[in-house]
Design a protein around this motif. Sequence first.
Motif, PDB file in Angstrom:
ATOM      1  N   SER A   1       0.842  -1.198   0.000  1.00  0.00           N
ATOM      2  CA  SER A   1       0.000   0.000   0.000  1.00  0.00           C
ATOM      3  C   SER A   1       0.877   1.246   0.000  1.00  0.00           C
ATOM      4  N   PRO A   2       0.552   2.208  -0.828  1.00  0.00           N
ATOM      5  CA  PRO A   2       1.329   3.451  -0.831  1.00  0.00           C
ATOM      6  C   PRO A   2       1.295   4.154   0.532  1.00  0.00           C
ATOM      7  N   ARG A   6       4.599   4.444   3.558  1.00  0.00           N
ATOM      8  CA  ARG A   6       5.033   5.794   3.927  1.00  0.00           C
ATOM      9  C   ARG A   6       4.683   6.132   5.375  1.00  0.00           C
ATOM     10  N   GLY A   7       4.270   5.140   6.150  1.00  0.00           N
ATOM     11  CA  GLY A   7       4.047   5.336   7.582  1.00  0.00           C
ATOM     12  C   GLY A   7       2.710   5.922   7.978  1.00  0.00           C
ATOM     13  N   TYR A   8       1.752   5.919   7.091  1.00  0.00           N
ATOM     14  CA  TYR A   8       0.429   6.443   7.427  1.00  0.00           C
ATOM     15  C   TYR A   8      -0.373   5.433   8.244  1.00  0.00           C
ATOM     16  N   HIS A   9      -1.220   5.933   9.116  1.00  0.00           N
ATOM     17  CA  HIS A   9      -2.256   5.112   9.739  1.00  0.00           C
ATOM     18  C   HIS A   9      -3.358   4.972   8.703  1.00  0.00           C
ATOM     19  N   ILE A  10      -4.012   3.837   8.642  1.00  0.00           N
ATOM     20  CA  ILE A  10      -5.053   3.610   7.637  1.00  0.00           C
ATOM     21  C   ILE A  10      -6.335   3.144   8.314  1.00  0.00           C
ATOM     22  N   CYS A  11      -7.436   3.693   7.854  1.00  0.00           N
ATOM     23  CA  CYS A  11      -8.754   3.229   8.268  1.00  0.00           C
ATOM     24  C   CYS A  11      -9.587   3.033   7.009  1.00  0.00           C
ATOM     25  N   LEU A  12     -10.106   1.847   6.819  1.00  0.00           N
ATOM     26  CA  LEU A  12     -11.001   1.584   5.689  1.00  0.00           C
ATOM     27  C   LEU A  12     -12.419   1.760   6.179  1.00  0.00           C
ATOM     28  N   PHE A  13     -13.161   2.584   5.489  1.00  0.00           N
ATOM     29  CA  PHE A  13     -14.489   2.988   5.940  1.00  0.00           C
ATOM     30  C   PHE A  13     -15.515   2.698   4.858  1.00  0.00           C
ATOM     31  N   ASN A  14     -16.525   1.934   5.203  1.00  0.00           N
ATOM     32  CA  ASN A  14     -17.660   1.728   4.306  1.00  0.00           C
ATOM     33  C   ASN A  14     -18.831   2.541   4.827  1.00  0.00           C
ATOM     34  N   ALA A  15     -19.539   3.163   3.932  1.00  0.00           N
ATOM     35  CA  ALA A  15     -20.673   4.002   4.308  1.00  0.00           C
ATOM     36  C   ALA A  15     -21.845   3.159   4.800  1.00  0.00           C
ATOM     37  N   ARG A  16     -22.788   3.831   5.361  1.00  0.00           N
ATOM     38  CA  ARG A  16     -24.016   3.186   5.842  1.00  0.00           C
ATOM     39  C   ARG A  16     -24.627   2.297   4.774  1.00  0.00           C
ATOM     40  N   GLY A  17     -25.075   1.132   5.192  1.00  0.00           N
ATOM     41  CA  GLY A  17     -25.765   0.234   4.278  1.00  0.00           C
ATOM     42  C   GLY A  17     -24.842  -0.554   3.373  1.00  0.00           C
ATOM     43  N   VAL A  18     -23.538  -0.405   3.538  1.00  0.00           N
ATOM     44  CA  VAL A  18     -22.565  -1.118   2.718  1.00  0.00           C
ATOM     45  C   VAL A  18     -21.871  -2.158   3.593  1.00  0.00           C
ATOM     46  N   GLY A  19     -21.597  -3.314   3.017  1.00  0.00           N
ATOM     47  CA  GLY A  19     -20.910  -4.355   3.777  1.00  0.00           C
ATOM     48  C   GLY A  19     -21.756  -4.827   4.951  1.00  0.00           C
ATOM     49  N   LYS A  20     -21.147  -4.843   6.129  1.00  0.00           N
ATOM     50  CA  LYS A  20     -21.839  -5.347   7.321  1.00  0.00           C
ATOM     51  C   LYS A  20     -22.409  -4.223   8.185  1.00  0.00           C
ATOM     52  N   SER A  21     -22.588  -3.071   7.611  1.00  0.00           N
ATOM     53  CA  SER A  21     -23.138  -1.945   8.354  1.00  0.00           C
ATOM     54  C   SER A  21     -24.571  -2.252   8.799  1.00  0.00           C
ATOM     55  N   THR A  22     -24.901  -1.792   9.991  1.00  0.00           N
ATOM     56  CA  THR A  22     -26.261  -2.010  10.504  1.00  0.00           C
ATOM     57  C   THR A  22     -27.158  -0.799  10.267  1.00  0.00           C
ATOM     58  N   LYS A  23     -26.616   0.274   9.738  1.00  0.00           N
ATOM     59  CA  LYS A  23     -27.405   1.480   9.489  1.00  0.00           C
ATOM     60  C   LYS A  23     -27.886   1.512   8.049  1.00  0.00           C
ATOM     61  N   LYS A 171      -1.699  -1.682 -10.300  1.00  0.00           N
ATOM     62  CA  LYS A 171      -0.304  -1.279 -10.071  1.00  0.00           C
ATOM     63  C   LYS A 171      -0.088   0.173 -10.502  1.00  0.00           C
ATOM     64  N   THR A 172      -0.666   0.536 -11.631  1.00  0.00           N
ATOM     65  CA  THR A 172      -0.542   1.914 -12.113  1.00  0.00           C
ATOM     66  C   THR A 172      -1.190   2.872 -11.119  1.00  0.00           C
ATOM     67  N   LEU A 173      -2.366   2.523 -10.646  1.00  0.00           N
ATOM     68  CA  LEU A 173      -3.075   3.367  -9.685  1.00  0.00           C
ATOM     69  C   LEU A 173      -2.264   3.536  -8.402  1.00  0.00           C
ATOM     70  N   LEU A 174      -1.746   2.432  -7.867  1.00  0.00           N
ATOM     71  CA  LEU A 174      -0.960   2.493  -6.631  1.00  0.00           C
ATOM     72  C   LEU A 174       0.293   3.352  -6.818  1.00  0.00           C
ATOM     73  N   LYS A 175       0.920   3.243  -7.971  1.00  0.00           N
ATOM     74  CA  LYS A 175       2.103   4.062  -8.240  1.00  0.00           C
ATOM     75  C   LYS A 175       1.735   5.542  -8.318  1.00  0.00           C
ATOM     76  N   LEU A 176       0.637   5.858  -8.991  1.00  0.00           N
ATOM     77  CA  LEU A 176       0.192   7.251  -9.080  1.00  0.00           C
ATOM     78  C   LEU A 176      -0.043   7.850  -7.693  1.00  0.00           C
ATOM     79  N   VAL A 177      -0.752   7.089  -6.851  1.00  0.00           N
ATOM     80  CA  VAL A 177      -1.048   7.573  -5.499  1.00  0.00           C
ATOM     81  C   VAL A 177       0.247   7.727  -4.711  1.00  0.00           C
ATOM     82  N   GLY A 178       1.134   6.747  -4.790  1.00  0.00           N
ATOM     83  CA  GLY A 178       2.414   6.825  -4.087  1.00  0.00           C
ATOM     84  C   GLY A 178       3.245   8.008  -4.538  1.00  0.00           C
ATOM     85  N   ASP A 179       3.324   8.218  -5.845  1.00  0.00           N
ATOM     86  CA  ASP A 179       4.080   9.361  -6.375  1.00  0.00           C
ATOM     87  C   ASP A 179       3.483  10.678  -5.904  1.00  0.00           C
TER      88      ASP A 179
END
Length: 188
Positions: A1-2, A6-23, A171-179
């Motif tokens: 992960s880019p 680079r030492g970032y903290h990461i949080c993956l967030f799904n909005a309400r009604g997505v995945g296992k969300s109860t809202k 791979k292209t996307l990850l490189k773009l974000v990293g750059d």
Amino acid sequence: SPFLNRGYHICLFNARGVGKSTKWPSFSGLTEVEDLKELVKVLIEDITTRDQVVKEVVLLGYSHGSIATTHHPVSMKLEGRPDIPVSHILLSYPLSPLPLLTLFHHRSHTEALKNLVSDRSSTVLIVYGTVDQFTGSQKYREWTDGLKSQGGELQIEVVEGADHFWHGHMKTLLKLVGDWLDSKGNMQ
């Protein structure tokens, strides 16, 4: 992960009604905007209570998630702490289906994006593919041309042959974000 590299903290967030969300989703996208703002605030408070310093926040919104991301301010103002700059990455912004995705509340989202990119202290990366299944390449070009004149720091990357889901182009996307992260010169 880019971000991890680079030492970032990461949080993956799904909005309400997505995945296992109860809202339930709001269908306007406006409640999800407030959810994201609250989540970022809580995460910063959690990180700082562990005696770690948060130098910046980088929000990456993909597709529908990029809608809520555009509403987030360019700095976090938390009581008793210096302002924390916030940068924005918008991947596969759902330009054409925006009115349907937000039950015709698209004007408030369009205005939020305009305000974001016109803020002189904003740092925004927009990435889209030329064969996006929901928004044509020409429509994206016209849209981004209009955004370029707004005033903030805006970088637009177009990936030839990439679709909305980035099949075969991750791979292209990850490189773009990293750059882009490297070009900002900041590290979390």
